[in-house]
Design an enzyme around this catalytic site. Sequence first.
Site, PDB file in Angstrom:
ATOM      1  N   GLU A  43       0.926  -1.316  -0.075  1.00 47.06           N
ATOM      2  CA  GLU A  43      -0.094  -0.489   0.282  1.00 47.06           C
ATOM      3  C   GLU A  43       0.961   1.077   0.231  1.00 47.06           C
ATOM      4  OE1 GLU A  43      -2.767   0.623   3.579  1.00 47.06           O
ATOM      5  OE2 GLU A  43      -3.720   2.181   2.829  1.00 47.06           O
ATOM      6  N   ARG A 271       5.531 -12.987  10.351  1.00 40.13           N
ATOM      7  CA  ARG A 271       6.216 -11.733  10.058  1.00 40.13           C
ATOM      8  C   ARG A 271       7.367 -11.801  10.174  1.00 40.13           C
ATOM      9  NH1 ARG A 271       3.996  -6.433   9.988  1.00 40.13           N
ATOM     10  NH2 ARG A 271       2.092  -7.007   9.362  1.00 40.13           N
ATOM     11  N   LYS A 281       4.520   0.097  10.379  1.00 39.90           N
ATOM     12  CA  LYS A 281       4.460   1.081   9.867  1.00 39.90           C
ATOM     13  C   LYS A 281       3.648   2.757  10.975  1.00 39.90           C
ATOM     14  CE  LYS A 281       3.784   0.046   5.236  1.00 39.90           C
ATOM     15  NZ  LYS A 281       2.695   0.140   3.597  1.00 39.90           N
TER      16      LYS A 281
END
Length: 569
Positions: A43, A271, A281
Site C-alpha cells: 500500500e 512476519r 508502519k
Amino acid sequence: MSELTVKEESNEKKSLNFIEASIENDLKEGKNGGRVHTRFPPEPNGYLHIGHAKAICIDFGMAEQYGGKCNLRFDDTNPAKEDVEYVDSIMEDIHWLGFDWEDRLYYTSDYFQQLYDFAKDLIRKRLAYVDFQTAEEISKQKGTPTQAGEVSPYYEKYSVEENLDLFERMNKGEFEEGTCVLRARIDMTSPNMHMRDPIIYRIIKHPHHRTGDKWNVYPMYDFAHGQSDYFEGITHSICTLEFEVHRPLYDWFIDQLKDSDYRPRQIEFNRLNLTYTVMSKRKLLQLVQEGLVNGWDDPRMPTICGLRRRGYTPASVRSFINKIGYTKFDGIIDVSLLEHSIREDLNKTATRVSAVIDPVKLVITNYPEGQTEMMSMPNNPEDENSGSHDMPFTKELYIEREDFMENPPKKFFRMTPGQEVRLKGAYIVKCTGCGKDENGNVTEIYCEYDPMTKSGMPESNRKVKGTLHWVSADHAVDAEVRLYDRLFIAEDLNEEKDKDFRDLMNPDSLKVLKNCKVEPFLADAKPMDRFQFTRLGYFCVDKDAKDGALIFNRTVSLKDSWSKEKAKN
RNA sequence: UGUCUCAUGGUGUAACGGUAACACAGCAGAUUUUGGUUCUGUCGUUCGGGGUUCGAAUCCCUGUGAGACAACCA
C-alpha cells in the site's frame, strides 16, 4: 559494488520451506496449468522496511525459482491515506534489493471499474446490499468474537433494483461519507468475524492519486485484493499471518468470480520481528513525524532506505532473509544475525582504511623531523586481487585515545610505557611516556621507533602483542563520524505492552564525533562508498557529505573481544 | 467463555514414522602486522499428560501456553 550480485547465494542445498513445499505440490497436481505467478502488493502509504524485504524475497523469489512471474501491484484503495510520494520510494527499494517486475506494474485502482461491476453482480444475485446504518450501529450488530452478530435491518429492505440504484447514487456522490455502505451478504452468525456481512464499499470523497475524482466509492481491501489477484492470473498470493482469518472471505469472493478451473490461493507466513526495534508502519511513522529520528532514511531505522543509508548492501539483506526462513511461528529474530550478515559481506568486499575517531597525538621522538615515508597498505587481506594504496608516515601521528593507558589492566596489549607495539604497516615502536595538561589529561604520547622493523624487513617479524592503526598528523583529513547503536533498549518491544515504545528509546543510539582524522586516501570518497576502518568497523560515506566535508556512518562495528575482556574486570 | 494458527538449545531454522541437526549468540583454544578474518573444540533442544506403533519431534486425543480476528485501514 555488491548491488549486482543477486543470485549468488541461491545455489546452496536447502530443505524446502512450507511455501515451497505447497507450491511444488500444486505443480505436481497440475493446478493452474502448472503456472506460478505471484505479486508483491504494497500500500503506498509508507516506506518499506526490512519486514517487507522478507515479503519481496519470497514473492519475487518463488516466481524466479519456479520459472514464473511476479507483479508489482500498488494496493491503492484508500485515497485518504495514500500518496504518490511513497510509490517512487517503494519502486526504488525493490530495485535496490535486486528484484524487477519488468512490465508488470499494476495498481488496484486499475480494476476499480471491474470491481464496481462485480459488486453490482453481487447485488443482482442478492449477495450484496446497501446499508444506511452508522458505523457504530453496524459494529454493534457485528457481535463479538464469542457472540454471533445480528442481521441488519437493511438486509432485505430494498429490492435488487433499489439496491442497484442506491449503489450508483453512492458513487455519483449523492450521499455523504459515512451515511451508507455496500455490504456482502454472507453470514452474521459465522464464527469468523470477517464473514459477518463485511463492508465491501464505502464512500470516500477524497481525490485519488491516480483516478482523481472519478469515484466516490472505493472497495475495501477484502473486496479488492483477491479479485485483483484473479484479474492478474496470480496463482499464489503470499502474505503475512494476520490475513489468515481473511482467507475464507478471499475464497468466497473468488468463488463468486471464477468461471474456470483457475483459482488463486492465499498462503500466509510469519512476519519478521527484530530485537531492539519496531516494525509497525504506525510506529515508524510516529518516530518520523515526532522527530524522534531524522526521517525515514535515518540509519537507525529498519526501513530499506535506512539500512541503505546505514551502509547495508542488498546482498547482505537478502542473505539475512535467506537465513531466517519462512514458517508460521511468530518469533523474534536477534539483530545480531543481521549484523553478522553485513559483516560477512563487507569483510569480503570493503577496502581497509585507517581512521582515528578519537585522536590523540603520538610523537616518535627519534624519527627525523620533516621526513615522510609512504607505507603500502593492502586494500583487503581477504582478497589477493584487491591491490594496495599508500599511506604517509611521519614523526607525528594520531592514534586512538583508548589505545593508550598509563596504568593498564592485565591483557592490555596496546600502547603503555615500556611496551612495544606495532604501528600497522609501518614500524614497531616502544612507548616512553606521555605529556599531560594541568588536569592530568593525556595530551601527547611519546615513543621511539626501531628503524630495522619497517614492514617487510626481517626484523618486522618480531612478535609484538598489539597492532595499532594510525594516521599522519600532517596529512590527516578531518571528518565527522556518526556512530549508531540500537534504537531501543528493550529487546522485545512487543513484551512491553504496558509501556509507550517511545519511552524505551536508547538515548545513545547516535553519537556524532566531529574531530576525527582519516587518511588522505579518503579525501575524495563519495556518498555510499563503503570501507572498513581498520580495527573499528564498517563505515560508509553519508549522503550529507560534501567535497571537503566528509561524513561517515558506522554500519556496524567489528566484533570486539577486547571490550568483552574489559567488561570482565 | 468462539474461530483460526502456532509450540524443537538463549534466538531462529531443519529433521516429512527410523541416530535430534544447522546458523547466529555464548564459552575455550589455535592462527593472525586488524583483540578483525579463518580454524578447532565446547555449552545447550523436542511444552505437559495419555494413546497408536517394533519405533513418535513427527500420527491421534487431551491439557497448557502464545499469536491473530470485533477499522467505513491494509
